[in-house]
Design a protein around this motif. Structure first.
Motif, PDB file in Angstrom:
ATOM      1  N   ARG A 167       4.507  19.122   0.941  1.00 11.95           N
ATOM      2  CA  ARG A 167       5.246  19.874   1.373  1.00 11.95           C
ATOM      3  C   ARG A 167       4.836  21.099   0.967  1.00 11.95           C
ATOM      4  O   ARG A 167       4.972  22.406   2.081  1.00 11.95           O
ATOM      5  CB  ARG A 167       6.862  19.982   0.786  1.00 11.95           C
ATOM      6  N   ASN A 186       4.442  24.143   4.213  1.00 15.59           N
ATOM      7  CA  ASN A 186       5.665  25.636   4.729  1.00 15.59           C
ATOM      8  C   ASN A 186       4.647  26.634   4.551  1.00 15.59           C
ATOM      9  O   ASN A 186       3.809  27.217   5.129  1.00 15.59           O
ATOM     10  CB  ASN A 186       6.328  25.725   2.979  1.00 15.59           C
ATOM     11  N   THR A 221       8.700  21.233  -6.527  1.00 16.94           N
ATOM     12  CA  THR A 221       9.334  20.181  -5.073  1.00 16.94           C
ATOM     13  C   THR A 221       9.299  18.636  -6.063  1.00 16.94           C
ATOM     14  O   THR A 221      10.681  18.235  -5.224  1.00 16.94           O
ATOM     15  CB  THR A 221       8.031  20.281  -4.832  1.00 16.94           C
TER      16      THR A 221
END
Length: 289
Positions: free
Chosen positions: A79, A83, A146
């Motif tokens: 992730r 991004n 995260t």
């Protein structure tokens, strides 16, 4: 409420080692993403059930199981690398360009001995001509945040106001507009709409409030809040406030009341204290109380 020992035994007995088979993976491109998503979603679903039942000992045990799992870590690294800030480094200038670097990063995400690095302070222009400060974490710290966000989001969603729309996954301004239309089209609806904003919300967040109300590992949260920031090679401590970024808005969610609590029916609510110390009309921030 179940004790921590009982809850831990309950969780470990019911679950196989999460992501244990995947720990042998050495090639980033051979990672089984579907399996990782399934394992994380299963634990998140159990977190929702435990939160709804008020079994806080089990919630803590499930959070620990999720944050220590290989699946959550590999998804966190993925992730961070997908991004918009994937090419923006922190103070260590690392960006994890190669598959080998990504896989190595997965195995460094361990809570034991973890110490975040200071944020890198930059300034971006605003439409008013002023500049807004932006604090950039290292890739490792973003990935660790995260990992813990995956264990926080399910709980925050359960405890959040059902009709609040800020900082919520799968909710948009269109959803808020539709619900506002439903409320304001009633005969007994309020005649006026008050639009407000909390000035420098993230800059003024109380660290004590966050530690008391955010259901996550308080030791890890404390290290993030106190990491400080580096500007022009000078380290500045952080005594209050939280860095702005895609992982931090979840911390503000406990204090955000929905329109029902803000007097959309013309009745108002009970003033409560927000994380910035302001008095707001809304619900009691009830995270892991």
């Amino acid at each position: 409420m179940a004790t921590g020992q009982t809850a831990t035994a309950d969780v470990t007995a019911a679950d196989p080692p999460v992501g244990a088979a995947s720990q042998e993976d050495t090639d980033w491109h051979q990672s089984d993403w579907d399996q990782a998503h399934r394992l994380v979603r299963r634990l998140q679903a159990r977190l929702v059930q435990a939160t709804q039942a008020g079994r806080w000992g089990k919630v803590t045990a499930l959070q620990r199981l999720l944050t220590h799992s290989y699946s959550a870590k590999v998804l966190a690294v993925r992730r961070v690398r997908e991004n918009h800030g994937k090419r923006t480094p922190g103070v260590d200038r690392a960006v994890w360009d190669t598959p080998e670097q990504k896989m190595a990063a997965v195995h460094t995400l361990r809570p034991r001995g973890y110490q975040p690095q200071p944020l890198r302070r930059v300034y971006i222009p605003k439409s008013t001509g002023k500049r807004r400060p932006l604090s950039i974490a290292t890739m490792t710290d973003r990935a660790m945040q995260t990992v813990y966000l995956q264990a926080l989001d399910p709980i925050a969603e359960v405890l959040a106001d059902p009709n609040s729309y800020g900082f919520r996954r799968d909710r948009s301004p269109a959803d808020a507009m539709a619900y506002a239309h439903i409320l304001l089209s009633r005969k007994t609806a309020a005649q006026w709409i008050l639009e407000g904003d909390i000035r420098s919300c993230f800059d003024q967040m109380s660290h004590d409030w966050l530690r008391a109300h955010v259901p996550t590992d308080t030791a890890i949260l404390h290290t993030w809040l106190k990491a400080g920031y580096r500007e022009r090679r000078i380290l500045h401590p952080t005594e209050d406030g939280a860095a702005q970024g895609p992982r931090w808005p979840a911390l503000a969610r406990p204090s955000e009341p929905g329109p029902d609590r803000l007097g959309a029916h013309g009745t108002g609510g009970v003033p409560q204290e927000s994380p910035t110390g302001d008095r707001v009309q809304g619900q009691r921030p009830a995270l892991c109380g």
